[in-house]
Design a protein around this motif. Sequence first.
Motif, PDB file in Angstrom:
ATOM      1  N   ASP A 194       0.997  -1.450  -0.254  1.00 53.98           N
ATOM      2  CA  ASP A 194       0.231  -0.120   0.407  1.00 53.98           C
ATOM      3  C   ASP A 194       0.636   1.056   0.026  1.00 53.98           C
ATOM      4  N   PRO A 195       0.478   2.407  -0.749  1.00 51.50           N
ATOM      5  CA  PRO A 195       1.490   3.404  -1.149  1.00 51.50           C
ATOM      6  C   PRO A 195       1.707   4.260   0.763  1.00 51.50           C
ATOM      7  N   ALA A 196       0.351   4.114   1.526  1.00 47.19           N
ATOM      8  CA  ALA A 196       1.052   4.846   2.218  1.00 47.19           C
ATOM      9  C   ALA A 196       1.679   4.496   3.463  1.00 47.19           C
ATOM     10  N   LEU A 197       1.799   3.040   3.619  1.00 46.81           N
ATOM     11  CA  LEU A 197       2.865   2.285   4.418  1.00 46.81           C
ATOM     12  C   LEU A 197       4.999   2.829   3.049  1.00 46.81           C
ATOM     13  N   ARG A 221       6.964  -4.377  -1.757  1.00 46.26           N
ATOM     14  CA  ARG A 221       6.278  -2.770  -2.490  1.00 46.26           C
ATOM     15  C   ARG A 221       5.667  -3.125  -3.790  1.00 46.26           C
ATOM     16  N   ALA A 222       4.863  -2.469  -4.064  1.00 48.79           N
ATOM     17  CA  ALA A 222       4.280  -2.485  -5.623  1.00 48.79           C
ATOM     18  C   ALA A 222       5.498  -1.831  -6.105  1.00 48.79           C
ATOM     19  N   ALA A 223       5.415  -2.561  -7.438  1.00 50.94           N
ATOM     20  CA  ALA A 223       6.028  -2.009  -8.811  1.00 50.94           C
ATOM     21  C   ALA A 223       5.935  -0.398  -8.840  1.00 50.94           C
ATOM     22  N   ALA A 228       7.816  -1.666 -14.850  1.00 51.52           N
ATOM     23  CA  ALA A 228       6.321  -2.628 -15.611  1.00 51.52           C
ATOM     24  C   ALA A 228       6.530  -3.063 -17.122  1.00 51.52           C
ATOM     25  N   PRO A 229       6.412  -3.792 -17.553  1.00 54.49           N
ATOM     26  CA  PRO A 229       6.271  -4.168 -18.964  1.00 54.49           C
ATOM     27  C   PRO A 229       6.021  -3.442 -19.880  1.00 54.49           C
ATOM     28  N   ARG A 230       6.778  -2.713 -21.249  1.00 55.40           N
ATOM     29  CA  ARG A 230       6.249  -2.048 -21.259  1.00 55.40           C
ATOM     30  C   ARG A 230       5.646  -2.768 -22.781  1.00 55.40           C
ATOM     31  N   ARG A 231       4.449  -2.015 -23.313  1.00 60.29           N
ATOM     32  CA  ARG A 231       4.118  -2.395 -24.456  1.00 60.29           C
ATOM     33  C   ARG A 231       4.848  -2.337 -25.957  1.00 60.29           C
ATOM     34  N   ARG A 232       5.324  -3.062 -26.637  1.00 59.72           N
ATOM     35  CA  ARG A 232       5.957  -3.103 -27.748  1.00 59.72           C
ATOM     36  C   ARG A 232       4.412  -1.734 -29.073  1.00 59.72           C
TER      37      ARG A 232
END
Length: 237
Positions: A194-197, A221-223, A228-232
């Motif tokens: 969670d972003p709060a933590l 932690r959140a990625a 994050a994987p990028r789309r072509r």
Amino acid sequence: MKTGFEFGLAGARLMARAAGTLWWAEPGLLCVSDLHLGKSERIARRGGTLLPPYETVDTLARLDAEIAALDPAVVICLGDSFDDLLSTELPEAEALWLARLMAGRRWIWIAGNHDPGPVGLGGAHLAECHEGPLTFRHIAVPGAGAGEVSGHYHPKARITAQGQLLSRPCFLIDRARAILPAFGTYTGGLATTDPALGALMGPEAVAVLTGRRAICLPMPRAASPASAPRRRPGSRG
């Protein structure tokens, strides 16, 4: 079996115990957070889903086991010890049990957001408490100096063990602070992702999972968007 994870905070040597309590051996200080005693009664009183009314007995039994094992001179309860003010009116047997645990030791109730302090019970009732280099309060303060110990967030970490995804209450620890897991039997939890933590804990933070043994791992932690994987170009999501 590893009963705890030892770490330093502001010069104090502490142990995050597998049971979910914090132990400071030098002054004989035991700290526990978010007992939420009386939660099933409070939910029933307010017309919510009925839960088996045994969580106070279970929570007190586990706290009793920690006190019997460590014989602390000081116990600090970090707030939300009761689910609301009316929950402080425990059944007689449970009230006597709690009184026995408190007898002969210094007992400090820190005010929480659910209970501003069970003032009808013995012990000291404080907004926050300073012991040596440590400050004990219910909710972490962003930017607080090193040595803060708090609760409130009920942190939980998810791990994969033997092919299964598990969620366990955990301590969060970095160079400045420690956030304790909720000790109460019927307490939920906030994922460490969670972003709060994430905003409170430094990049070096670890999570110490509770349970049969203490397990220390980097705080999940959140990625980040960058990872994050990028789309072509031209691909469909």
